[in-house]
Design a protein around this motif. Structure first.
Motif, PDB file in Angstrom:
ATOM      1  N   ARG A 152      -8.764  -8.432  -3.186  1.00 36.01           N
ATOM      2  CA  ARG A 152      -8.297  -7.372  -3.770  1.00 36.01           C
ATOM      3  C   ARG A 152      -8.494  -5.967  -2.864  1.00 36.01           C
ATOM      4  O   ARG A 152      -7.525  -5.317  -2.371  1.00 36.01           O
ATOM      5  N   ARG A 153      -9.581  -6.021  -2.320  1.00 34.62           N
ATOM      6  CA  ARG A 153      -9.931  -4.867  -1.305  1.00 34.62           C
ATOM      7  C   ARG A 153      -8.948  -4.817  -0.105  1.00 34.62           C
ATOM      8  O   ARG A 153      -8.377  -3.846   0.285  1.00 34.62           O
ATOM      9  N   LEU A 205      -1.545   0.100   2.016  1.00 35.81           N
ATOM     10  CA  LEU A 205      -1.629   1.446   2.331  1.00 35.81           C
ATOM     11  C   LEU A 205      -1.316   1.319   3.876  1.00 35.81           C
ATOM     12  O   LEU A 205      -0.452   2.251   4.025  1.00 35.81           O
ATOM     13  N   TYR A 206      -1.706   0.340   4.474  1.00 34.62           N
ATOM     14  CA  TYR A 206      -1.032   0.354   5.961  1.00 34.62           C
ATOM     15  C   TYR A 206       0.149   0.289   6.191  1.00 34.62           C
ATOM     16  O   TYR A 206       0.885   0.598   7.203  1.00 34.62           O
ATOM     17  N   THR A 241       5.522  -8.879  -7.748  1.00 34.27           N
ATOM     18  CA  THR A 241       4.774  -8.621  -8.738  1.00 34.27           C
ATOM     19  C   THR A 241       3.206  -8.314  -8.386  1.00 34.27           C
ATOM     20  O   THR A 241       2.496  -7.321  -8.941  1.00 34.27           O
ATOM     21  N   ALA A 242       2.631  -9.059  -7.312  1.00 35.25           N
ATOM     22  CA  ALA A 242       1.381  -8.760  -6.989  1.00 35.25           C
ATOM     23  C   ALA A 242       1.470  -7.244  -6.202  1.00 35.25           C
ATOM     24  O   ALA A 242       0.328  -6.687  -6.482  1.00 35.25           O
ATOM     25  N   VAL A 243       2.638  -6.793  -5.474  1.00 34.29           N
ATOM     26  CA  VAL A 243       2.570  -5.699  -4.623  1.00 34.29           C
ATOM     27  C   VAL A 243       2.494  -4.610  -5.842  1.00 34.29           C
ATOM     28  O   VAL A 243       1.984  -3.479  -5.619  1.00 34.29           O
ATOM     29  N   SER A 244       3.526  -4.960  -6.733  1.00 30.76           N
ATOM     30  CA  SER A 244       3.472  -3.794  -7.911  1.00 30.76           C
ATOM     31  C   SER A 244       2.256  -3.456  -8.623  1.00 30.76           C
ATOM     32  O   SER A 244       1.827  -2.296  -8.863  1.00 30.76           O
ATOM     33  N   THR A 245       1.629  -4.560  -8.875  1.00 33.11           N
ATOM     34  CA  THR A 245       0.130  -4.259  -9.383  1.00 33.11           C
ATOM     35  C   THR A 245      -0.826  -3.638  -8.510  1.00 33.11           C
ATOM     36  O   THR A 245      -1.558  -2.409  -8.938  1.00 33.11           O
ATOM     37  N   LEU A 246      -0.918  -3.860  -7.100  1.00 27.42           N
ATOM     38  CA  LEU A 246      -1.476  -3.183  -6.211  1.00 27.42           C
ATOM     39  C   LEU A 246      -1.190  -1.775  -6.162  1.00 27.42           C
ATOM     40  O   LEU A 246      -2.097  -0.832  -6.031  1.00 27.42           O
ATOM     41  N   VAL A 247       0.216  -1.524  -6.264  1.00 28.22           N
ATOM     42  CA  VAL A 247       0.592  -0.148  -5.975  1.00 28.22           C
ATOM     43  C   VAL A 247       0.626   0.568  -7.225  1.00 28.22           C
ATOM     44  O   VAL A 247       0.006   2.048  -7.084  1.00 28.22           O
ATOM     45  N   LEU A 259      -4.084   7.690  -3.973  1.00 26.93           N
ATOM     46  CA  LEU A 259      -3.991   7.071  -2.355  1.00 26.93           C
ATOM     47  C   LEU A 259      -2.523   6.910  -2.345  1.00 26.93           C
ATOM     48  O   LEU A 259      -2.104   6.588  -0.998  1.00 26.93           O
ATOM     49  N   LEU A 260      -1.614   6.736  -3.033  1.00 27.59           N
ATOM     50  CA  LEU A 260       0.044   6.737  -2.840  1.00 27.59           C
ATOM     51  C   LEU A 260       0.640   7.714  -3.841  1.00 27.59           C
ATOM     52  O   LEU A 260       0.196   8.078  -4.910  1.00 27.59           O
ATOM     53  N   THR A 261       1.744   8.114  -3.230  1.00 29.76           N
ATOM     54  CA  THR A 261       2.607   9.011  -4.268  1.00 29.76           C
ATOM     55  C   THR A 261       3.890   8.320  -4.109  1.00 29.76           C
ATOM     56  O   THR A 261       4.440   7.445  -3.575  1.00 29.76           O
ATOM     57  N   GLU A 262       5.063   8.671  -5.257  1.00 28.19           N
ATOM     58  CA  GLU A 262       6.136   8.328  -5.494  1.00 28.19           C
ATOM     59  C   GLU A 262       7.093   9.421  -5.054  1.00 28.19           C
ATOM     60  O   GLU A 262       6.823  10.494  -5.534  1.00 28.19           O
ATOM     61  N   GLN A 263       8.284   9.256  -4.195  1.00 24.29           N
ATOM     62  CA  GLN A 263       8.975  10.464  -3.879  1.00 24.29           C
ATOM     63  C   GLN A 263      10.420  10.237  -4.130  1.00 24.29           C
ATOM     64  O   GLN A 263      11.416  10.866  -3.591  1.00 24.29           O
ATOM     65  N   GLY A 264      10.574   9.617  -5.286  1.00 26.32           N
ATOM     66  CA  GLY A 264      11.982   9.351  -5.629  1.00 26.32           C
ATOM     67  C   GLY A 264      12.992   8.267  -4.903  1.00 26.32           C
ATOM     68  O   GLY A 264      12.245   7.260  -4.476  1.00 26.32           O
ATOM     69  N   PRO A 265      14.036   8.072  -5.271  1.00 24.52           N
ATOM     70  CA  PRO A 265      14.892   6.886  -4.611  1.00 24.52           C
ATOM     71  C   PRO A 265      14.622   6.437  -3.172  1.00 24.52           C
ATOM     72  O   PRO A 265      14.608   7.660  -2.521  1.00 24.52           O
ATOM     73  N   THR A 266      14.704   5.373  -2.803  1.00 23.87           N
ATOM     74  CA  THR A 266      14.694   5.246  -1.431  1.00 23.87           C
ATOM     75  C   THR A 266      15.845   5.173  -0.714  1.00 23.87           C
ATOM     76  O   THR A 266      17.010   5.007  -1.500  1.00 23.87           O
ATOM     77  N   PRO A 267      16.140   5.611   0.544  1.00 24.30           N
ATOM     78  CA  PRO A 267      17.402   5.713   1.054  1.00 24.30           C
ATOM     79  C   PRO A 267      17.931   4.669   1.254  1.00 24.30           C
ATOM     80  O   PRO A 267      17.385   3.656   1.333  1.00 24.30           O
TER      81      PRO A 267
END
Length: 409
Positions: A13-14, A21-22, A44-50, A58-66
């Motif tokens: 998980r770590r 992040l990278y 699904t795995a990435v969504s859980t980590l995000v 440590l992450l932010t959401e910035q609206g729809p992707t271009p």
């Protein structure tokens, strides 16, 4: 029968949190689907980590992707935050002290630099002044919504591997100086001085090299020798993207490689070292300029006179390039790097150092038909400081779980 290894799931998980992040750092704002495609994980795995990283800030959401931002339907763009953890980098130079704060996106958010004559000075007042500068930059970083997560210090000398001890810094006159007692608690919020920030101390050339690797990776290969110069000359070797430190952490002391074994005595105790021929003081002296007083003014005068074509100045720089080539030839033949990167003050004088340096490398290396590429740093003298700050903030990217645990604690 193989038993369960305690901590394995936590380590996975770590590692995966760090990989996410990278991935976001490398791609810029991108969707969960784009991260999953890059890492080879399920959405699904990435969504859980995000979600875990979003909760930790440590992450932010910035609206729809271009449009064209990744596979699948447009999603919410993920980005590293411009608030939250930051890395504090500090540099102890022979003639200056500098500190900066870098946010998770790699932007410098606060910095300071002062003139400081460190040559043969006692470490206590130097470190006390550095601590004041670190505290000042940390305060300004907090005003920007940042939280210092670590402090890394670049020094012009040998640092024992895995310690905070400067074993020897000839141009400072320091021997066996542990920086931790003077800097413990530096950069922390008032009342938290006892806790302290994680502290790392490293050679300035090493930190300059990782800055080249991390901040100019599209141009600088993963195998190179980084040569930097301020008052002295240092070098670092990067192989397959990793620093070659040596058994004790002392790899890369190019400035004290003998060029002419019967030459003048060096501050390190040896004779004929490269610094005696290509160090700043040696070049200024050979060019008929004084190395005393305002160092920046002396270097500016050197560059201006070289640009005007003054014979004595051009000759001094050519001799320095020759000495550099002699010292680097063995390193290049031994390690076979793809490139040599000239950093620090050397970057400024590359147009006049380069011809003699390339000539010596071509004549002295084992495989001249596969000449090593000679690159000039775009970071110049800022490399070690930026490398220190980025090293401090990357500790969070490498191990987000420990950062979150420290914040909760």
């Amino acid at each position: 029968m193989t038993g369960h290894v305690p901590g394995t799931q936590r380590e996975i998980r770590r590692r995966n949190l760090s990989r996410v992040l990278y991935a976001v750092a490398g791609q810029g704002p991108c969707s969960r689907a784009a991260v999953a495609a890059r890492l080879g994980l399920t959405r699904t795995a990435v969504s859980t980590l995000v979600e875990e990283l979003l909760r930790a800030g440590l992450l932010t959401e910035q609206g729809p992707t271009p449009p064209g931002g990744g596979p699948g339907r447009p999603g919410t763009a993920l980005a590293l935050p411009d608030r939250g953890p930051c890395g504090l980098g500090a540099e102890i130079g022979v003639d200056h002290l500098a500190v900066c704060a870098v946010d998770p996106r790699g932007r410098v958010r606060a910095s300071t630099r002062i003139v400081s004559d460190g040559r043969d000075s006692a470490p206590e007042p130097v470190l006390a002044r550095l601590r004041e500068l670190v505290d000042d930059v940390a305060v300004r970083a907090r005003e920007e919504g940042l939280v210092p997560a670590g402090l890394a210090v670049a020094v012009p000398g040998l640092v024992a591997r895995g310690t905070t001890t400067v074993v020897r810094a000839p141009n400072l006159g320091w021997h066996g100086i542990d920086l931790a007692p003077a800097l413990t608690g530096a950069g922390t919020a008032p009342g938290n001085e006892r806790e302290g920030l994680p502290l790392a101390v490293d050679n300035e050339a090493n930190l300059g090299a990782v800055a080249e690797l991390w901040l100019d990776h599209t141009r600088v290969p993963r195998d190179f020798v980084h040569v930097s110069a301020e008052i002295g000359i240092g070098a670092a070797v990067v192989l397959d993207g990793e620093l070659l430190r040596g058994t004790r952490g002392f790899a890369g002391e190019l400035g004290h490689v003998p060029v002419h074994p019967q030459g003048p005595r060096c501050a390190c105790g040896g004779r004929g070292c490269l610094e005696q021929y290509a160090g700043e003081s040696a070049v200024l002296r050979a060019a008929g300029l004084t190395a005393d007083g305002d160092r920046a003014a002396a270097l500016t005068a050197l560059a201006e006179r070289a640009a005007r074509g003054e014979v004595r100045v051009r000759s001094a720089l050519e001799d320095a390039g020759t000495a550099l080539g002699i010292a680097l030839a063995g390193t290049v033949s031994l390690l076979d790097p793809r490139a040599v990167v000239l950093g620090g003050a050397l970057a400024r004088f590359a147009p006049w150092l380069r011809p003699a340096l390339e000539r010596e490398l071509a004549e002295r290396t084992a495989a001249p038909e596969a000449a090593v590429e000679l690159l000039v740093s775009q970071l110049g003298g800022e490399g070690p400081l930026l490398g220190a700050a980025h090293a401090a903030v990357r500790v969070v990217l490498d191990d987000p779980l420990s950062y979150v645990a420290s914040r909760v604690g």
